[in-house]
Design a protein around this motif. Structure first.
Motif, PDB file in Angstrom:
ATOM      1  N   UNK A   9       0.839  -1.192   0.000  1.00 61.18           N
ATOM      2  CA  UNK A   9       0.000   0.000   0.000  1.00 61.18           C
ATOM      3  C   UNK A   9       0.883   1.253   0.000  1.00 61.18           C
ATOM      4  N   UNK A  10       0.406   2.261  -0.730  1.00 60.21           N
ATOM      5  CA  UNK A  10       1.128   3.529  -0.814  1.00 60.21           C
ATOM      6  C   UNK A  10       0.594   4.481   0.255  1.00 60.21           C
ATOM      7  N   UNK A  11       1.498   5.022   1.051  1.00 62.49           N
ATOM      8  CA  UNK A  11       1.121   5.926   2.131  1.00 62.49           C
ATOM      9  C   UNK A  11       1.872   7.249   1.973  1.00 62.49           C
ATOM     10  N   UNK A  12       1.122   8.353   1.953  1.00 61.64           N
ATOM     11  CA  UNK A  12       1.728   9.678   1.923  1.00 61.64           C
ATOM     12  C   UNK A  12       1.899  10.172   3.355  1.00 61.64           C
ATOM     13  N   UNK A  13       3.109  10.617   3.664  1.00 57.15           N
ATOM     14  CA  UNK A  13       3.411  11.167   4.986  1.00 57.15           C
ATOM     15  C   UNK A  13       3.584  12.673   4.830  1.00 57.15           C
ATOM     16  N   UNK A  14       2.673  13.443   5.408  1.00 62.64           N
ATOM     17  CA  UNK A  14       2.703  14.904   5.297  1.00 62.64           C
ATOM     18  C   UNK A  14       3.149  15.448   6.645  1.00 62.64           C
ATOM     19  N   UNK A  15       4.434  15.741   6.757  1.00 60.30           N
ATOM     20  CA  UNK A  15       5.054  16.112   8.029  1.00 60.30           C
ATOM     21  C   UNK A  15       6.254  17.017   7.748  1.00 60.30           C
ATOM     22  N   UNK A  16       6.287  18.203   8.383  1.00 61.57           N
ATOM     23  CA  UNK A  16       7.352  19.156   8.079  1.00 61.57           C
ATOM     24  C   UNK A  16       8.606  18.938   8.914  1.00 61.57           C
ATOM     25  N   UNK A  53      -3.099   8.109  -2.743  1.00 59.52           N
ATOM     26  CA  UNK A  53      -2.548   6.962  -2.013  1.00 59.52           C
ATOM     27  C   UNK A  53      -3.632   6.139  -1.345  1.00 59.52           C
ATOM     28  N   UNK A  54      -3.220   5.050  -0.743  1.00 62.19           N
ATOM     29  CA  UNK A  54      -4.160   4.231   0.033  1.00 62.19           C
ATOM     30  C   UNK A  54      -4.453   4.879   1.380  1.00 62.19           C
ATOM     31  N   UNK A  55      -3.486   5.634   1.900  1.00 65.29           N
ATOM     32  CA  UNK A  55      -3.644   6.256   3.215  1.00 65.29           C
ATOM     33  C   UNK A  55      -2.756   7.490   3.298  1.00 65.29           C
ATOM     34  N   UNK A  56      -3.210   8.480   4.054  1.00 63.96           N
ATOM     35  CA  UNK A  56      -2.427   9.694   4.310  1.00 63.96           C
ATOM     36  C   UNK A  56      -2.174   9.813   5.804  1.00 63.96           C
ATOM     37  N   UNK A  57      -0.922  10.009   6.167  1.00 64.39           N
ATOM     38  CA  UNK A  57      -0.557  10.326   7.546  1.00 64.39           C
ATOM     39  C   UNK A  57      -0.309  11.830   7.580  1.00 64.39           C
ATOM     40  N   UNK A 121      -5.342  -0.901  10.994  1.00 66.56           N
ATOM     41  CA  UNK A 121      -6.773  -0.843  11.284  1.00 66.56           C
ATOM     42  C   UNK A 121      -7.508  -0.030  10.230  1.00 66.56           C
ATOM     43  N   UNK A 122      -6.922   1.103   9.837  1.00 62.44           N
ATOM     44  CA  UNK A 122      -7.559   1.957   8.823  1.00 62.44           C
ATOM     45  C   UNK A 122      -7.576   1.271   7.465  1.00 62.44           C
ATOM     46  N   UNK A 123      -6.447   0.680   7.070  1.00 65.42           N
ATOM     47  CA  UNK A 123      -6.362   0.072   5.746  1.00 65.42           C
ATOM     48  C   UNK A 123      -7.305  -1.115   5.595  1.00 65.42           C
ATOM     49  N   UNK A 124      -7.631  -1.773   6.709  1.00 63.15           N
ATOM     50  CA  UNK A 124      -8.559  -2.903   6.630  1.00 63.15           C
ATOM     51  C   UNK A 124      -9.944  -2.463   6.182  1.00 63.15           C
ATOM     52  N   UNK A 125     -10.283  -1.192   6.384  1.00 67.09           N
ATOM     53  CA  UNK A 125     -11.617  -0.756   6.010  1.00 67.09           C
ATOM     54  C   UNK A 125     -11.664   0.042   4.712  1.00 67.09           C
ATOM     55  N   UNK A 126     -10.595   0.057   3.960  1.00 66.52           N
ATOM     56  CA  UNK A 126     -10.601   0.704   2.657  1.00 66.52           C
ATOM     57  C   UNK A 126     -10.284  -0.337   1.606  1.00 66.52           C
ATOM     58  N   UNK A 127     -10.815  -0.203   0.360  1.00 71.80           N
ATOM     59  CA  UNK A 127     -11.502   0.952  -0.200  1.00 71.80           C
ATOM     60  C   UNK A 127     -12.911   1.181   0.277  1.00 71.80           C
ATOM     61  N   UNK A 182     -29.257  -4.363  12.166  1.00 72.51           N
ATOM     62  CA  UNK A 182     -28.227  -4.983  12.988  1.00 72.51           C
ATOM     63  C   UNK A 182     -27.679  -3.942  13.960  1.00 72.51           C
ATOM     64  N   UNK A 183     -27.482  -4.358  15.197  1.00 70.25           N
ATOM     65  CA  UNK A 183     -26.891  -3.448  16.178  1.00 70.25           C
ATOM     66  C   UNK A 183     -25.405  -3.307  15.887  1.00 70.25           C
ATOM     67  N   UNK A 184     -24.964  -2.066  15.741  1.00 72.23           N
ATOM     68  CA  UNK A 184     -23.550  -1.773  15.518  1.00 72.23           C
ATOM     69  C   UNK A 184     -23.026  -1.007  16.725  1.00 72.23           C
ATOM     70  N   UNK A 185     -21.922  -1.482  17.282  1.00 70.57           N
ATOM     71  CA  UNK A 185     -21.320  -0.787  18.416  1.00 70.57           C
ATOM     72  C   UNK A 185     -20.641   0.483  17.933  1.00 70.57           C
ATOM     73  N   UNK A 186     -20.312   1.359  18.867  1.00 71.90           N
ATOM     74  CA  UNK A 186     -19.600   2.584  18.508  1.00 71.90           C
ATOM     75  C   UNK A 186     -18.249   2.245  17.894  1.00 71.90           C
ATOM     76  N   UNK A 187     -17.603   1.173  18.397  1.00 69.20           N
ATOM     77  CA  UNK A 187     -16.327   0.759  17.820  1.00 69.20           C
ATOM     78  C   UNK A 187     -16.486   0.313  16.378  1.00 69.20           C
ATOM     79  N   UNK A 188     -17.552  -0.440  16.093  1.00 70.13           N
ATOM     80  CA  UNK A 188     -17.790  -0.884  14.721  1.00 70.13           C
ATOM     81  C   UNK A 188     -18.087   0.293  13.798  1.00 70.13           C
ATOM     82  N   UNK A 189     -18.823   1.262  14.295  1.00 70.69           N
ATOM     83  CA  UNK A 189     -19.145   2.436  13.485  1.00 70.69           C
ATOM     84  C   UNK A 189     -17.914   3.288  13.231  1.00 70.69           C
ATOM     85  N   UNK A 190     -16.909   3.174  14.083  1.00 68.63           N
ATOM     86  CA  UNK A 190     -15.642   3.866  13.873  1.00 68.63           C
ATOM     87  C   UNK A 190     -14.648   2.977  13.138  1.00 68.63           C
ATOM     88  N   UNK A 191     -15.115   1.847  12.613  1.00 72.04           N
ATOM     89  CA  UNK A 191     -14.249   0.982  11.828  1.00 72.04           C
ATOM     90  C   UNK A 191     -13.260   0.192  12.640  1.00 72.04           C
TER      91      UNK A 191
END
Length: 240
Positions: A9-16, A53-57, A121-127, A182-191
């Motif tokens: 996966x391609x990750x962009x890191x935006x950090x000065x 990218x797949x993800x941005x930091x 954790x984030x990449x597991x829920x994309x695309x 279906x009941x979704x927990x707050x954790x599930x709704x936050x991926x």
């Protein structure tokens, strides 16, 4: 026997801050990701024009543009994972980042393994978490007289009036529509992101969505609160 090789996966890191940017990039590459570094918002947006990218930091403290404005522009145009990195201790910044569409955040200083855990954790829920028809032109959800078009974040009421949801609201509604009744927990709704006792971002988003549907939070009929468990979309959903 054929074998397949995972494309990193391609990750962009935006950090000065060069040292922190290099630490993040080295950590990502050590765990098998590809990392590209950007020191300014201008350079980052230039990179986006060539490839998303797949993800941005994203560091919120950039020298040429406020991090929240960068976040807003990114979410207004692209769908990809977004991890906010900040040295700010103010909880307001973190909640605002989540409300504007960030998937998660880490606070400097952080442990490299914490960063990787959140990235994974984030990449597991994309695309995307929502299973929709293959044809993009058919990705429309109908429920309780309403229509929702995820491609444009458009919500259409039973009278035919339409409005555009924020990215955060659209993401939440998409998850609810993907799992109706279906009941979704707050954790599930936050991926899958860990939810602390002080993190009320999901509750705020639910409240805003209910106002879109003109629901009384105390007697909601469409998006129901299941006390001690989570939330439930009480409707049949048809994707067409």
């Amino acid at each position: 026997m054929s074998t397949t090789t995972r494309t990193p996966e391609l990750i962009y890191v935006v950090e000065d801050e060069a040292a922190i940017a290099r630490l993040i990039a080295d950590t990502l590459e050590k765990f098998g990701y590809r990392a590209e570094l950007f020191r300014t918002a201008e350079a980052f947006f230039h990179g986006l024009r060539h490839r998303v990218p797949d993800l941005v930091v994203l560091d919120l403290g950039l020298p040429d543009m406020d991090g929240m404005a960068v976040l807003q522009q990114l979410r207004g145009k692209h769908t990809c994972g977004l991890l906010v990195v900040t040295g700010r201790s103010d909880t307001y910044d973190r909640v605002m980042g989540l409300e504007m569409g960030a998937d998660d955040y880490v606070v400097k200083p952080f442990e490299p393994r914490e960063l990787i855990a959140r990235v994974r954790s984030i990449l597991r829920r994309y695309p995307g978490q929502v299973v929709m028809p293959a044809d993009p032109a058919q990705r429309v959800a109908e429920f309780a007289g309403w229509r929702f078009e995820p491609g444009s974040n458009t919500l259409i009421n039973p009278a035919g009036q339409q409005e555009t949801l924020s990215t955060a609201e659209a993401q939440l509604l998409s998850v609810l529509l993907a799992h109706p009744n279906h009941i979704l927990t707050r954790e599930q709704l936050l991926g899958g992101r860990d939810v602390s006792a002080l993190d009320r971002s999901i509750d705020l988003r639910i409240s805003r969505l209910r106002r879109r549907f003109e629901e009384n939070p105390q007697h909601a009929k469409l998006i129901k609160t299941v006390y001690g468990a989570g939330y439930l979309l009480a409707s049949t959903v048809t994707w067409s």
